[in-house]
Scaffold this motif. Structure first.
Motif, PDB file in Angstrom:
ATOM      1  N   TYR A  85       5.554   1.867  -5.163  1.00 24.53           N
ATOM      2  CA  TYR A  85       4.288   1.868  -5.070  1.00 24.53           C
ATOM      3  C   TYR A  85       3.880   2.446  -6.366  1.00 24.53           C
ATOM      4  CZ  TYR A  85      -0.483   3.070  -3.928  1.00 24.53           C
ATOM      5  OH  TYR A  85      -1.803   3.143  -3.892  1.00 24.53           O
ATOM      6  N   SER A 101       0.815  -1.266  -0.021  1.00 23.12           N
ATOM      7  CA  SER A 101       0.212  -0.010  -0.107  1.00 23.12           C
ATOM      8  C   SER A 101       0.714   1.278   0.049  1.00 23.12           C
ATOM      9  CB  SER A 101      -0.914  -0.003   1.215  1.00 23.12           C
ATOM     10  OG  SER A 101      -0.027   0.113   2.353  1.00 23.12           O
ATOM     11  N   SER A 102       0.220   2.421  -0.221  1.00 24.05           N
ATOM     12  CA  SER A 102       0.898   3.676  -0.073  1.00 24.05           C
ATOM     13  C   SER A 102       1.400   3.940   1.144  1.00 24.05           C
ATOM     14  CB  SER A 102      -0.032   4.768  -0.874  1.00 24.05           C
ATOM     15  OG  SER A 102       0.326   6.051  -0.325  1.00 24.05           O
ATOM     16  N   ASP A 125       0.043   3.643  -7.925  1.00 23.00           N
ATOM     17  CA  ASP A 125      -1.374   3.699  -7.696  1.00 23.00           C
ATOM     18  C   ASP A 125      -2.370   2.778  -7.111  1.00 23.00           C
ATOM     19  OD1 ASP A 125      -1.001   6.103  -9.434  1.00 23.00           O
ATOM     20  OD2 ASP A 125      -1.025   4.846 -11.203  1.00 23.00           O
ATOM     21  N   TRP A 142       4.383   2.079   1.671  1.00 26.49           N
ATOM     22  CA  TRP A 142       5.404   2.444   0.949  1.00 26.49           C
ATOM     23  C   TRP A 142       5.982   3.800   1.655  1.00 26.49           C
ATOM     24  CZ3 TRP A 142       8.740   0.880  -2.523  1.00 26.49           C
ATOM     25  CH2 TRP A 142       9.439   1.801  -3.368  1.00 26.49           C
ATOM     26  N   ASN A 143       5.269   4.703   2.098  1.00 18.20           N
ATOM     27  CA  ASN A 143       5.733   6.136   2.459  1.00 18.20           C
ATOM     28  C   ASN A 143       5.636   6.101   3.930  1.00 18.20           C
ATOM     29  OD1 ASN A 143       5.743   7.443  -0.017  1.00 18.20           O
ATOM     30  ND2 ASN A 143       3.407   7.220  -0.210  1.00 18.20           N
ATOM     31  N   ASN A 176      10.038   2.845   1.057  1.00 18.67           N
ATOM     32  CA  ASN A 176      10.590   3.516  -0.271  1.00 18.67           C
ATOM     33  C   ASN A 176      11.976   3.950  -0.175  1.00 18.67           C
ATOM     34  OD1 ASN A 176      10.781   5.794   1.478  1.00 18.67           O
ATOM     35  ND2 ASN A 176       9.089   6.802   0.642  1.00 18.67           N
TER      36      ASN A 176
END
Length: 355
Positions: A268, A206-207, A270, A210-211, A251
């Motif tokens: 990642y 997921s975002s 979208d 990742w972040n 990331n």
């Protein structure tokens, strides 16, 4: 030699690393499992079924453990069945040992699902904790087999008078073949397939993952904490989170993992791209690779547990582990997470599990 350890689940990531560490520190060490690992030198194998009290009683007849380390669990389709089976395994084991009157301490390994909820409600809205997670967070108001396992330990401790510790790692990284929750080996196998097939090493999660900030637990760190808590007076009858001690963002780390294998990293993009779907058709490729590179395990499913890696990497929040409770009591072990992964990859390559 007054310390005799019984490692329950000695073939798993946690159990095998713990058994090796205990033996290094000159403990008499028994390893209990349904299919004992005979590759760890000086480990005394105990073959038994944790769901069969008679089997346990007979298998443990000649052992007198002073310290029990419970690292085993079984996955079932519903949480109700997870609760029934996994609490029964703990209860049976401690019942089989009760009459011996030798057990001084029982350490139970669970994990961050204590805070995030069980698999069928994992990290979903309404159950998300504040992070970093801390041991004093109350139990969630939903069924959870970790709670049932804890309660089985508490009941036996009240009956038999031993001390206890609960250990909650975050994504244990280490070597184990046939393990159901094995992110490190899963990513190693995935990267190896990507290299062989010329595919990009795509982040599956997921975002938020990742972040966001995250951490993991080196199996060697967990082993050291288990031994520390079981032999430290101030650590008795407490729960402890355990992680490497550093934090990272995927990331930042993902590209470094790709570089180790010499492949292209893709971050990642979208949406989530589940790794389970990615690897679902790769069994034949892995069999060809195993033959080509003379690898020791041709069955992809015995090395990779993509479903669990997907659960961890698709969480909708960042997840970090607070370590203050054990730090202030004297457990100061630290491990660089990059080296956790690189050490594992090198071990897998040397032992011919990846090319």
């Amino acid at each position: 030699m007054d310390k005799i350890g019984l490692v329950v689940g000695a073939t798993g990531i946690t159990g095998s690393n713990l058994a090796e560490k205990l033996i290094t520190e000159k403990w008499i060490t028994y390893g209990l499992s349904r299919h004992p690992d005979l590759t760890i030198r000086e480990l005394i194998p105990v073959e038994a079924d944790l769901l069969d009290l008679d089997s346990l009683t007979n298998a443990l007849a000649d052992s007198r453990p002073t310290h029990v380390f419970f690292t085993s669990w079984m996955r079932h389709d519903t949480e109700a069945e997870n609760i029934r089976v996994n609490s029964l395994m703990v209860r049976n084991l401690l019942q089989a040992l009760s009459a011996k009157k030798t057990v001084q301490h029982v350490a139970l390994v669970t994990g961050l699902k204590h805070y995030l909820g069980p698999f069928d409600a994992y990290a979903k809205s309404g159950t998300l904790p504040l992070t970093p997670v801390r041991e004093e967070h109350p139990r969630l108001a939903i069924d959870n087999f970790y709670y049932a396992q804890e309660d089985a330990v508490y009941e036996a401790a009240a009956r038999d008078g031993f001390s206890w510790s609960i250990h909650r790692p975050h994504t244990v990284i280490g070597k184990a073949v046939g393990n159901q929750m094995n992110m490190g080996m899963t990513l190693a196998v995935y990267a190896s397939i990507c290299k062989e097939a010329g595919r990009p090493f795509r982040f599956p999660g997921s975002s938020a993952q990742w972040n966001g900030l995250s951490d993991v637990t080196d199996a060697r760190v967990l082993a050291e904490q288990l031994i520390w808590a079981s032999t430290t007076e101030a650590a008795r009858n407490q729960a402890f989170n355990v992680a490497n001690g550093d934090v990272f963002r995927w990331n930042w780390l993902w590209g470094q993992l790709a570089d180790w294998f010499g492949i292209e990293a893709v971050g990642y993009q979208d949406t989530i791209h589940p790794l389970e779907a990615e690897l679902s058709q790769d069994g034949p490729i892995w069999q060809e690779m195993a033959a080509k590179y003379k690898l020791n395990e041709p069955d992809l499913n015995r090395l990779a547990s993509a479903w669990h890696t997907d659960l961890d990497l698709s969480r909708p929040i960042e997840v970090m582990t607070d370590m203050a409770n054990s730090r202030k009591l004297g457990f100061t072990r630290y491990q660089d997470t990059r080296e956790t992964f690189f050490d594992l990859f090198e071990k897998l390559r040397v032992e011919k599990f990846i090319p």
